[in-house]
Design a protein around this motif. Sequence first.
Motif, PDB file in Angstrom:
ATOM      1  N   MET A 122      12.803  70.156   0.501  1.00  0.00           N
ATOM      2  CA  MET A 122      12.733  70.620  -0.888  1.00  0.00           C
ATOM      3  C   MET A 122      13.585  71.869  -1.081  1.00  0.00           C
ATOM      4  SD  MET A 122       8.802  70.206  -2.202  1.00  0.00           S
ATOM      5  CE  MET A 122       9.162  71.275  -3.586  1.00  0.00           C
ATOM      6  N   ALA A 123      13.487  72.806  -0.139  1.00  0.00           N
ATOM      7  CA  ALA A 123      14.273  74.038  -0.227  1.00  0.00           C
ATOM      8  C   ALA A 123      15.775  73.743  -0.187  1.00  0.00           C
ATOM      9  CB  ALA A 123      13.888  74.983   0.906  1.00  0.00           C
ATOM     10  N   VAL A 124      16.162  72.769   0.620  1.00  0.00           N
ATOM     11  CA  VAL A 124      17.577  72.378   0.707  1.00  0.00           C
ATOM     12  C   VAL A 124      18.057  71.823  -0.636  1.00  0.00           C
ATOM     13  CG1 VAL A 124      19.148  70.698   1.746  1.00  0.00           C
ATOM     14  CG2 VAL A 124      17.577  71.993   3.195  1.00  0.00           C
ATOM     15  N   MET A 125      17.233  71.018  -1.298  1.00  0.00           N
ATOM     16  CA  MET A 125      17.621  70.455  -2.592  1.00  0.00           C
ATOM     17  C   MET A 125      17.810  71.560  -3.642  1.00  0.00           C
ATOM     18  SD  MET A 125      17.884  67.283  -1.917  1.00  0.00           S
ATOM     19  CE  MET A 125      18.162  67.610  -0.169  1.00  0.00           C
ATOM     20  N   VAL A 126      16.976  72.598  -3.588  1.00  0.00           N
ATOM     21  CA  VAL A 126      17.133  73.729  -4.513  1.00  0.00           C
ATOM     22  C   VAL A 126      18.477  74.425  -4.258  1.00  0.00           C
ATOM     23  CG1 VAL A 126      16.220  75.977  -5.201  1.00  0.00           C
ATOM     24  CG2 VAL A 126      14.647  74.076  -4.791  1.00  0.00           C
ATOM     25  N   LEU A 127      18.833  74.600  -3.006  1.00  0.00           N
ATOM     26  CA  LEU A 127      20.129  75.180  -2.650  1.00  0.00           C
ATOM     27  C   LEU A 127      21.274  74.336  -3.207  1.00  0.00           C
ATOM     28  CD1 LEU A 127      21.900  77.179  -1.014  1.00  0.00           C
ATOM     29  CD2 LEU A 127      21.605  75.666   0.956  1.00  0.00           C
ATOM     30  N   MET A 128      21.142  73.023  -3.130  1.00  0.00           N
ATOM     31  CA  MET A 128      22.184  72.138  -3.631  1.00  0.00           C
ATOM     32  C   MET A 128      22.342  72.236  -5.142  1.00  0.00           C
ATOM     33  SD  MET A 128      21.608  68.760  -1.241  1.00  0.00           S
ATOM     34  CE  MET A 128      22.932  67.841  -2.026  1.00  0.00           C
ATOM     35  N   MET A 129      21.253  72.565  -5.844  1.00  0.00           N
ATOM     36  CA  MET A 129      21.344  72.775  -7.296  1.00  0.00           C
ATOM     37  C   MET A 129      22.383  73.853  -7.608  1.00  0.00           C
ATOM     38  SD  MET A 129      19.272  71.157  -9.526  1.00  0.00           S
ATOM     39  CE  MET A 129      17.700  70.309  -9.708  1.00  0.00           C
ATOM     40  N   GLY A 130      22.376  74.917  -6.812  1.00  0.00           N
ATOM     41  CA  GLY A 130      23.362  75.970  -7.000  1.00  0.00           C
ATOM     42  C   GLY A 130      24.771  75.501  -6.692  1.00  0.00           C
ATOM     43  N   MET A 131      24.925  74.638  -5.697  1.00  0.00           N
ATOM     44  CA  MET A 131      26.249  74.133  -5.331  1.00  0.00           C
ATOM     45  C   MET A 131      26.840  73.252  -6.431  1.00  0.00           C
ATOM     46  SD  MET A 131      25.403  73.220  -1.324  1.00  0.00           S
ATOM     47  CE  MET A 131      27.076  72.760  -0.888  1.00  0.00           C
ATOM     48  N   VAL A 132      25.981  72.542  -7.166  1.00  0.00           N
ATOM     49  CA  VAL A 132      26.451  71.643  -8.228  1.00  0.00           C
ATOM     50  C   VAL A 132      27.233  72.420  -9.284  1.00  0.00           C
ATOM     51  CG1 VAL A 132      25.649  70.243 -10.182  1.00  0.00           C
ATOM     52  CG2 VAL A 132      24.692  69.862  -7.913  1.00  0.00           C
ATOM     53  N   LEU A 133      26.832  73.656  -9.553  1.00  0.00           N
ATOM     54  CA  LEU A 133      27.480  74.452 -10.593  1.00  0.00           C
ATOM     55  C   LEU A 133      28.965  74.666 -10.310  1.00  0.00           C
ATOM     56  CD1 LEU A 133      24.699  77.160 -11.146  1.00  0.00           C
ATOM     57  CD2 LEU A 133      25.115  75.074 -12.489  1.00  0.00           C
ATOM     58  N   ARG A 134      29.363  74.558  -9.061  1.00  0.00           N
ATOM     59  CA  ARG A 134      30.755  74.800  -8.684  1.00  0.00           C
ATOM     60  C   ARG A 134      31.637  73.556  -8.812  1.00  0.00           C
ATOM     61  NH1 ARG A 134      31.082  78.039  -3.147  1.00  0.00           N
ATOM     62  NH2 ARG A 134      33.248  78.119  -3.899  1.00  0.00           N
ATOM     63  N   LEU A 135      31.031  72.410  -9.169  1.00  0.00           N
ATOM     64  CA  LEU A 135      31.780  71.154  -9.212  1.00  0.00           C
ATOM     65  C   LEU A 135      32.303  70.862 -10.617  1.00  0.00           C
ATOM     66  CD1 LEU A 135      29.489  69.008  -6.876  1.00  0.00           C
ATOM     67  CD2 LEU A 135      31.601  70.233  -6.289  1.00  0.00           C
ATOM     68  N   ASN A 136      33.047  71.812 -11.167  1.00  0.00           N
ATOM     69  CA  ASN A 136      33.643  71.651 -12.490  1.00  0.00           C
ATOM     70  C   ASN A 136      34.960  70.877 -12.348  1.00  0.00           C
ATOM     71  OD1 ASN A 136      34.904  71.905 -15.002  1.00  0.00           O
ATOM     72  ND2 ASN A 136      34.147  73.984 -15.320  1.00  0.00           N
ATOM     73  N   PRO A 137      35.063  69.703 -12.966  1.00  0.00           N
ATOM     74  CA  PRO A 137      36.272  68.879 -12.776  1.00  0.00           C
ATOM     75  C   PRO A 137      37.545  69.528 -13.297  1.00  0.00           C
ATOM     76  CG  PRO A 137      34.880  67.996 -14.526  1.00  0.00           C
ATOM     77  CD  PRO A 137      34.082  69.066 -13.842  1.00  0.00           C
ATOM     78  N   LYS A 138      37.442  70.509 -14.186  1.00  0.00           N
ATOM     79  CA  LYS A 138      38.636  71.189 -14.691  1.00  0.00           C
ATOM     80  C   LYS A 138      39.366  71.948 -13.586  1.00  0.00           C
ATOM     81  CE  LYS A 138      36.781  71.804 -19.370  1.00  0.00           C
ATOM     82  NZ  LYS A 138      36.375  72.808 -20.395  1.00  0.00           N
ATOM     83  N   HIS A 139      38.645  72.245 -12.519  1.00  0.00           N
ATOM     84  CA  HIS A 139      39.226  73.050 -11.446  1.00  0.00           C
ATOM     85  C   HIS A 139      39.547  72.234 -10.193  1.00  0.00           C
ATOM     86  CE1 HIS A 139      36.660  76.390 -13.479  1.00  0.00           C
ATOM     87  NE2 HIS A 139      37.823  76.232 -14.093  1.00  0.00           N
ATOM     88  N   TYR A 140      39.399  70.897 -10.243  1.00  0.00           N
ATOM     89  CA  TYR A 140      39.633  70.081  -9.056  1.00  0.00           C
ATOM     90  C   TYR A 140      41.047  70.266  -8.509  1.00  0.00           C
ATOM     91  CZ  TYR A 140      35.293  67.391  -9.732  1.00  0.00           C
ATOM     92  OH  TYR A 140      33.984  67.012  -9.841  1.00  0.00           O
ATOM     93  N   ALA A 141      42.034  70.246  -9.414  1.00  0.00           N
ATOM     94  CA  ALA A 141      43.428  70.267  -8.981  1.00  0.00           C
ATOM     95  C   ALA A 141      43.776  71.559  -8.239  1.00  0.00           C
ATOM     96  CB  ALA A 141      44.355  70.089 -10.181  1.00  0.00           C
ATOM     97  N   GLN A 142      43.197  72.670  -8.654  1.00  0.00           N
ATOM     98  CA  GLN A 142      43.551  73.933  -8.018  1.00  0.00           C
ATOM     99  C   GLN A 142      42.872  74.116  -6.662  1.00  0.00           C
ATOM    100  OE1 GLN A 142      41.912  76.371 -11.248  1.00  0.00           O
ATOM    101  NE2 GLN A 142      40.609  77.420  -9.762  1.00  0.00           N
ATOM    102  N   HIS A 143      41.795  73.343  -6.416  1.00  0.00           N
ATOM    103  CA  HIS A 143      41.075  73.466  -5.158  1.00  0.00           C
ATOM    104  C   HIS A 143      41.696  72.611  -4.059  1.00  0.00           C
ATOM    105  CE1 HIS A 143      37.861  76.076  -6.426  1.00  0.00           C
ATOM    106  NE2 HIS A 143      37.568  75.297  -7.444  1.00  0.00           N
ATOM    107  N   ILE A 144      42.157  71.402  -4.419  1.00  0.00           N
ATOM    108  CA  ILE A 144      42.775  70.504  -3.433  1.00  0.00           C
ATOM    109  C   ILE A 144      44.103  70.038  -4.002  1.00  0.00           C
ATOM    110  CG2 ILE A 144      42.590  68.328  -2.194  1.00  0.00           C
ATOM    111  CD1 ILE A 144      39.621  68.681  -2.068  1.00  0.00           C
ATOM    112  N   ARG A 145      45.186  70.520  -3.416  1.00  0.00           N
ATOM    113  CA  ARG A 145      46.529  70.243  -3.942  1.00  0.00           C
ATOM    114  C   ARG A 145      47.176  69.088  -3.191  1.00  0.00           C
ATOM    115  NH1 ARG A 145      47.718  74.418  -7.246  1.00  0.00           N
ATOM    116  NH2 ARG A 145      46.521  76.330  -6.988  1.00  0.00           N
TER     117      ARG A 145
END
Length: 395
Positions: A372-395
């Motif tokens: 359960m604690a791991v899933m809460v941590l993953m909630m925070g990670m989801v916020l960083r998955l903005n598709p507008k920034h995909y191109a700048q992260h992996i070129r």
Amino acid sequence: MENVRTSSTHAGWLMVSIVLVALNLRPSMAAVGPLLPAIRGEVPLSFSAASLLTMLPVMAMGLAMFLGMRIALRIGEHRTIVLSLLIVGIATASRLYLDSAAGLIASAVVAGLGIALIQAVMPALIKSRFADHVSLLMGLYVTSIMGGAAIAASFSPLVLVQTGSWRVSLAIWASLSLVALGCWYAQRASVIPLPEAASRHHEAFASNARAWLLAIFFGLGTASYTCVLAWLAPYYVEKGWSEQHAGLLLGFLTAMEVLSGLVTPAIANRSRDKRLVLSVLLALIISGFCGLILSPERFSLLWPCLLGLGIGGLFPMSLIVSLDHVDNPRRAGGLTAFVQGIGYLIAGLSPLVAGMIRDRLGSFEWAWWSLMAVMVLMMGMVLRLNPKHYAQHIR
């Protein structure tokens, strides 16, 4: 017009072949949990040692994932999958003659190696052949993986009742490999080589922060899957359930995974931004673990239902988000191979940790709290998955 029909026919048969191949990627692990009491009746295994039957093949999958694309570059994607199906089938069939913990674990590891080669190649092949429907086909592929787990978890205890042999109940799933092998081999003319991309790209992912974020996200999410796969049935057997009923409960959970694996990617396909869908899936998993701890028997179908819906959607969505970062199919395959390689190494530890918790504290409930604690941590990670920034992260 005839060429169009021929192309559609080939695509249809290729989809069928992908489903049949995917059905082989979990029975070697999923059949163990419901049969564990019978296995431990003949083979001396602590819960920690029994966890190796799930942990080591998952770890092997992680390590072999880095070799999958390289092998495919040498012998081709089609031959790689043929070889992999042979490895999985032989490893599974060998369990008919095994009578030691070491032999069982070795068969699980060998099967894990074969599974990894398929999982390294298939996402790139899907992105290449079904470029306009990647989310839907990845959903079908991953759903079929979980469908194989559901079939094995549900029917292995029934085979045990009919035959009285846990060895037959484990080995019978080699028959799936034969069916898939025949169908896949017949598609050899349809599986064209993937478009080239410099192999250095997937090697560079090891120094890319976004690739590591995706890998850790996939690994933590898959940790809940591997832990539930290994220990849900034994957890309910300890609550007084029979092996058959506990296996059916695990089968019900994996059936919910199948349903979610089909529906969730179709819903998510409407938008490039997958963050809302990922957050809902994580909330379902958290609710399921909470219920499993606080009231496991009062609503015994609700909690596996919530877990299955959450885990079943999270697995394909983690891979789809990774594929969305890169356009070239072979390079996308390199990224997903890296993500799965690191991810499975992380996920492989969860059954062992849970088994150690069970041996030390006498209950699996603290393992559920940890997840359960791991899933809460993953909630925070989801916020960083903005598709507008995909191109700048992996070129």
